[in-house]
Enzyme design. Structure first.
Site, PDB file in Angstrom:
ATOM      1  N   CYS A  46      -4.199  22.738 140.737  1.00 43.43           N
ATOM      2  CA  CYS A  46      -4.382  21.722 139.705  1.00 43.43           C
ATOM      3  C   CYS A  46      -3.215  21.590 138.730  1.00 43.43           C
ATOM      4  O   CYS A  46      -2.181  21.014 139.037  1.00 43.43           O
ATOM      5  CB  CYS A  46      -5.698  21.994 138.976  1.00 43.43           C
ATOM      6  SG  CYS A  46      -6.381  20.556 138.119  1.00 43.43           S
TER       7      CYS A  46
ATOM      8  N   LYS B  44      -4.357  31.199 139.730  1.00 38.07           N
ATOM      9  CA  LYS B  44      -3.747  30.068 139.016  1.00 38.07           C
ATOM     10  C   LYS B  44      -2.873  30.559 137.866  1.00 38.07           C
ATOM     11  O   LYS B  44      -3.330  31.281 136.985  1.00 38.07           O
ATOM     12  CB  LYS B  44      -4.857  29.150 138.500  1.00 38.07           C
ATOM     13  CG  LYS B  44      -4.369  27.868 137.846  1.00 38.07           C
ATOM     14  CD  LYS B  44      -5.557  27.008 137.435  1.00 38.07           C
ATOM     15  CE  LYS B  44      -5.139  25.707 136.794  1.00 38.07           C
ATOM     16  NZ  LYS B  44      -6.322  24.894 136.383  1.00 38.07           N
TER      17      LYS B  44
ATOM     18  N   GLU C 200     -10.450  22.456 143.944  1.00 32.15           N
ATOM     19  CA  GLU C 200     -10.619  23.532 142.976  1.00 32.15           C
ATOM     20  C   GLU C 200     -12.103  23.683 142.645  1.00 32.15           C
ATOM     21  O   GLU C 200     -12.813  22.705 142.460  1.00 32.15           O
ATOM     22  CB  GLU C 200      -9.827  23.186 141.704  1.00 32.15           C
ATOM     23  CG  GLU C 200      -9.876  24.220 140.616  1.00 32.15           C
ATOM     24  CD  GLU C 200      -9.116  23.794 139.369  1.00 32.15           C
ATOM     25  OE1 GLU C 200      -8.750  24.667 138.577  1.00 32.15           O
ATOM     26  OE2 GLU C 200      -8.888  22.564 139.194  1.00 32.15           O
TER      27      GLU C 200
END
Length: 319
Positions: free
Chosen positions: A211, A177, A111
């Site tokens: 993540c 995300k 990321e």
């Protein structure tokens, strides 16, 4: 390879196979990595493609070559330590680390691999026509492989933590995300994504995640529509047990390969321990990293996955 070195190649390959059978990861010193990679470049390039998972050294890269193994997909985990706001320098270091590649089909980076992690993206965000995307496209074309990583993107007057899956022909599949890390203030500056994205590449169906998404299994539930899931992260040391545990859980519950690439090094938020890994559908660790910047790879056995799913059809009984 009908040369006097042919028998040496098989002996060395057998040596690594034995080591791998007794350990989830064969560790090398930096000097040994360089010697190993140099020898691979000169003699072993075609011979070390039998399921082993050695390290690749960026200083003496293994030359990229076409691969024609049916049922296998080589994945490289590219673990780096980006410095905040120093994209050009971070990309130069990645050039050295990746070199000419290690004959992988997909190269996965962490990321915010080029910009470093920040919850205030105004100073580091780029457009989709910026330098980072251009670098990814060049890398994908040069390596004849997909290149994966996320960056802060400014689009439509909003900031997105966007994972980009860049293919050799320059096409880009994006995933924004969904689960923003409210605890650290990410949700105050970035816009939440809404779409669940599965991309197909060379016969492999891949769910794309970033993540904090790792903590939300409902969103990543396998509806028998993917074979592997990629998680890219900036996951700190103090919560690394959760990273290790949940990555394995996602592989087991979704009967898939779980590919996790975390950053390493330090920044304003603390220390990142690496722990990038590929977990198999049985929950076994196929390859993993330590806390240093490095590139490792492993060949996914897609035939094994198909046999496992046919024999033990868990996904058919899912909620």
């Amino acid at each position: 390879v009908d040369t006097p070195n042919h028998y040496m190649v098989h002996a060395i390959r057998g040596f690594f196979t034995v080591l791998s059978a007794h350990s989830n990861m064969v560790k090398f010193s930096s000097a040994k990595i360089e010697v190993f990679s140099k020898c691979a470049n000169e003699q072993w390039g075609q011979s070390l493609r039998n399921g082993d998972s050695p390290r690749c050294a960026g200083t003496v890269p293994i030359v990229q070559k076409k691969r024609n193994f049916a049922g296998n997909m080589r994945i490289a985990l590219v673990q780096n330590a980006p410095e905040l706001g120093k994209s050009d320098e971070n990309l130069r270091k990645l050039d050295a680390l990746i070199g000419s590649g290690c004959a992988s089909d997909i190269y996965v980076m962490p990321e915010m691999f080029a910009t470093g992690q920040s919850n205030e993206p105004a100073g580091i965000a780029e457009s989709m026509d910026g330098n980072v995307i251009a670098w990814m496209k060049d890398k994908a074309r040069m390596l004849d492989a997909a290149v994966v990583g996320s960056l802060p993107v400014l689009e439509g007057g909003k900031y997105w933590n966007r994972l980009c899956f860049v293919m050799p022909d320059g096409s880009v599949t994006c995933y924004d995300k969904r689960h923003l890390f409210t605890y650290a203030g990410e949700a105050q500056h970035f816009t939440r994504g809404t779409d669940r994205v599965v991309v197909s590449f060379r016969g492999l169906r891949i769910l794309l995640q970033v993540c904090y998404d790792l903590r939300f299994p409902v969103f990543s539930r396998n509806h028998d529509d993917y074979d592997a899931v990629i998680y890219i992260a900036a996951w700190p040391e103090k919560r690394v047990f959760a990273w290790d545990t949940l990555l394995r859980a996602r592989a087991l519950e979704n009967q898939c390969f779980a590919i996790g690439v975390n950053r390493c090094g330090t920044d304003q938020f603390g220390f990142y321990p690496g722990h990038s890994a590929i977990i198999g559908p049985y929950g076994d660790t196929l390859v993993e990293t330590d806390e240093n910047a490095q590139m490792v790879f492993h060949d996914l056995d897609l035939d094994l996955l198909a046999r496992f799913r046919a024999k033990f059809p868990v996904l058919q009984d899912a909620d």
